[in-house]
Scaffold this motif. Structure first.
Motif, PDB file in Angstrom:
ATOM      1  N   LEU A  66       8.156  27.622  73.949  1.00 46.33           N
ATOM      2  CA  LEU A  66       7.212  28.733  73.873  1.00 46.33           C
ATOM      3  C   LEU A  66       6.683  29.055  75.263  1.00 46.33           C
ATOM      4  O   LEU A  66       6.218  28.169  75.985  1.00 46.33           O
ATOM      5  N   ALA A  67       6.726  30.322  75.628  1.00 45.64           N
ATOM      6  CA  ALA A  67       6.349  30.753  76.979  1.00 45.64           C
ATOM      7  C   ALA A  67       5.057  31.565  76.930  1.00 45.64           C
ATOM      8  O   ALA A  67       4.465  31.797  75.877  1.00 45.64           O
ATOM      9  N   GLN A  68       4.643  31.997  78.112  1.00 45.49           N
ATOM     10  CA  GLN A  68       3.428  32.800  78.251  1.00 45.49           C
ATOM     11  C   GLN A  68       3.521  34.030  77.357  1.00 45.49           C
ATOM     12  O   GLN A  68       4.553  34.706  77.304  1.00 45.49           O
ATOM     13  N   GLY A  69       2.443  34.301  76.644  1.00 49.84           N
ATOM     14  CA  GLY A  69       2.424  35.441  75.741  1.00 49.84           C
ATOM     15  C   GLY A  69       2.749  35.087  74.305  1.00 49.84           C
ATOM     16  O   GLY A  69       2.529  35.904  73.398  1.00 49.84           O
ATOM     17  N   SER A  70       3.273  33.884  74.080  1.00 49.16           N
ATOM     18  CA  SER A  70       3.598  33.478  72.713  1.00 49.16           C
ATOM     19  C   SER A  70       2.318  33.086  71.980  1.00 49.16           C
ATOM     20  O   SER A  70       1.387  32.549  72.575  1.00 49.16           O
ATOM     21  N   PRO A  71       2.241  33.370  70.682  1.00 53.67           N
ATOM     22  CA  PRO A  71       1.039  33.011  69.922  1.00 53.67           C
ATOM     23  C   PRO A  71       0.958  31.507  69.705  1.00 53.67           C
ATOM     24  O   PRO A  71       1.979  30.807  69.683  1.00 53.67           O
ATOM     25  N   PHE A  72      -0.249  31.017  69.540  1.00 55.65           N
ATOM     26  CA  PHE A  72      -0.458  29.600  69.280  1.00 55.65           C
ATOM     27  C   PHE A  72       0.064  29.256  67.884  1.00 55.65           C
ATOM     28  O   PHE A  72      -0.331  29.899  66.902  1.00 55.65           O
ATOM     29  N   PRO A  73       0.937  28.264  67.781  1.00 61.00           N
ATOM     30  CA  PRO A  73       1.422  27.871  66.454  1.00 61.00           C
ATOM     31  C   PRO A  73       0.321  27.162  65.681  1.00 61.00           C
ATOM     32  O   PRO A  73      -0.206  26.152  66.144  1.00 61.00           O
ATOM     33  N   PRO A  74      -0.081  27.698  64.532  1.00 54.91           N
ATOM     34  CA  PRO A  74      -1.242  27.147  63.805  1.00 54.91           C
ATOM     35  C   PRO A  74      -1.080  25.667  63.487  1.00 54.91           C
ATOM     36  O   PRO A  74       0.013  25.189  63.174  1.00 54.91           O
ATOM     37  N   LEU A  75      -2.193  24.945  63.597  1.00 53.78           N
ATOM     38  CA  LEU A  75      -2.215  23.525  63.264  1.00 53.78           C
ATOM     39  C   LEU A  75      -2.358  23.334  61.759  1.00 53.78           C
ATOM     40  O   LEU A  75      -3.005  24.132  61.075  1.00 53.78           O
ATOM     41  N   LEU A 112       7.522  25.185  80.746  1.00 52.08           N
ATOM     42  CA  LEU A 112       6.618  24.672  81.775  1.00 52.08           C
ATOM     43  C   LEU A 112       6.582  25.547  83.030  1.00 52.08           C
ATOM     44  O   LEU A 112       5.744  25.316  83.905  1.00 52.08           O
ATOM     45  N   LYS A 113       7.453  26.539  83.117  1.00 56.76           N
ATOM     46  CA  LYS A 113       7.369  27.467  84.250  1.00 56.76           C
ATOM     47  C   LYS A 113       6.439  28.634  83.903  1.00 56.76           C
ATOM     48  O   LYS A 113       5.629  29.057  84.738  1.00 56.76           O
ATOM     49  N   TYR A 114       6.547  29.136  82.694  1.00 60.30           N
ATOM     50  CA  TYR A 114       5.673  30.220  82.229  1.00 60.30           C
ATOM     51  C   TYR A 114       4.891  29.688  81.030  1.00 60.30           C
ATOM     52  O   TYR A 114       5.229  29.938  79.873  1.00 60.30           O
ATOM     53  N   LYS A 115       3.845  28.955  81.334  1.00 57.28           N
ATOM     54  CA  LYS A 115       3.090  28.246  80.297  1.00 57.28           C
ATOM     55  C   LYS A 115       2.209  29.206  79.493  1.00 57.28           C
ATOM     56  O   LYS A 115       1.549  30.070  80.069  1.00 57.28           O
ATOM     57  N   PRO A 116       2.166  29.026  78.177  1.00 57.56           N
ATOM     58  CA  PRO A 116       1.239  29.834  77.370  1.00 57.56           C
ATOM     59  C   PRO A 116      -0.209  29.526  77.735  1.00 57.56           C
ATOM     60  O   PRO A 116      -0.548  28.389  78.094  1.00 57.56           O
ATOM     61  N   ASP A 117      -1.066  30.528  77.625  1.00 54.47           N
ATOM     62  CA  ASP A 117      -2.484  30.339  77.946  1.00 54.47           C
ATOM     63  C   ASP A 117      -3.105  29.285  77.046  1.00 54.47           C
ATOM     64  O   ASP A 117      -3.939  28.487  77.498  1.00 54.47           O
ATOM     65  N   TRP A 118      -2.730  29.267  75.770  1.00 56.88           N
ATOM     66  CA  TRP A 118      -3.318  28.292  74.844  1.00 56.88           C
ATOM     67  C   TRP A 118      -2.928  26.864  75.217  1.00 56.88           C
ATOM     68  O   TRP A 118      -3.692  25.937  74.974  1.00 56.88           O
TER      69      TRP A 118
END
Length: 303
Positions: A66-75, A112-118
């Motif tokens: 998952l890269a930057q801009g991807s939604p957080f996968p719900p827990l 790990l190069k384009y890390k999601p904000d979450w």
């Protein structure tokens, strides 16, 4: 000594004694306050470390990073999650312990190069592995592995009980990074290739001699221990370095490094290693892509 001087000294001692008593009382109050806070925090959390029970994950996450801009996968409450990168040797350590102890968990792979904000909110350093269970978040490979061993000891703890063995296992762990350094040094410093390989050979011989002195199939003894799983990911990648450099000196063999070669064969038979293993070509491809600045985190996954 005159009476005046003695009286002054006594007064000073009395004042110091009073100050010490006040400081001691204040420290005691602070300690009680801290202990009450810890106790209330544990109660608020609803469970202590030793009381943690896990649910089997029912959702299978997409294995792609998952890269930057991807939604957080719900827990899912009660499901342990590992944030991972498929080719990271440090995250593989945690994955190995999870698999060996058969601890229920789900895996979310991260670019790990384009890390999601979450992900950066979970791990300010932006590194894997990270474990998450509800509100509990634990980063870093050795920390996650130690927590898993303490919290889910299972039939056998992986961490040795002897102080001396634990100390020497720490020495082995602290030095394994010098093996990994060779991967990146060879990609950056072609003119120093022979010197880098000489240092790598000496480091491998050092591990060979320690394993020989222990006289057991694993660094942990007759059965794999925590140190085996912490070291293994770095050794798993040696054949890939052999492919990239066309140098057979790198991978331990039965003629030059027989103890390490036997250990590697034994490790390859473990179910946990089989479950986390990337083959030589996959590792070689990832290292090559990493060297170009565009690491292929999803190499080998079906489109």
């Amino acid at each position: 000594m005159s009476w005046g001087r003695f009286s002054s000294a006594a007064l000073v001692m009395k004042v110091m004694s009073l100050q010490f008593s006040q400081a001691s009382a204040q420290a005691s109050r602070r300690l009680r306050c801290v202990m009450q806070h810890v106790s209330s925090s544990t109660s608020a959390n609803g469970q202590s470390d030793t009381a943690i029970t896990l649910l089997q994950p029912v959702v299978t996450h997409n294995p792609k990073a998952l890269a930057q801009g991807s939604p957080f996968p719900p827990l899912t409450p009660g499901v342990l999650r590992l944030y991972n990168m498929r080719f990271c040797p440090f995250a593989q350590r945690t994955k190995l312990v999870l698999e060996h102890k058969k601890i229920p968990h789900e895996t979310v792979n991260v670019n790990l190069k384009y890390k999601p904000d979450w992900f950066l909110k979970l791990s300010s350093l932006g590194l894997v592995p990270v474990l998450q269970l509800d509100d509990l978040v634990i980063p870093e490979s050795t920390a996650t592995c130690d927590w898993l061993d303490d919290t889910f000891p299972g039939q056998t703890r992986l961490t040795p009980s002897g102080n001396l063995r634990r100390a020497w296992d720490r020495v082995l762990l602290e030095n394994v990074g010098k093996i990994s350094d060779a991967f990146y040094a060879l990609r950056r410093k072609e003119d120093l290739k022979d010197k880098i390989l000489d240092k790598l050979e000496k480091r491998l011989l050092w591990y060979e001699n320690i394993l020989s002195d222990r006289g057991s199939p694993y660094f942990g003894g007759n059965q794999p221990a925590m140190i085996d799983f912490l070291l293994w990911p770095h050794f798993e990648r040696l054949p890939a370095l052999t492919v990239l450099t066309s140098n057979p000196r790198i991978t331990p063999d039965s003629q030059h490094l027989p103890w390490l070669a036997t250990w590697m064969e034994a490790m390859l038979q473990l179910p946990a290693v089989k479950a986390t293993l990337q083959d030589t070509n996959a590792h070689a491809h990832f290292f090559a892509s990493f060297g170009t600045g565009t690491p292929n985190y999803d190499y080998g996954l079906d489109e």
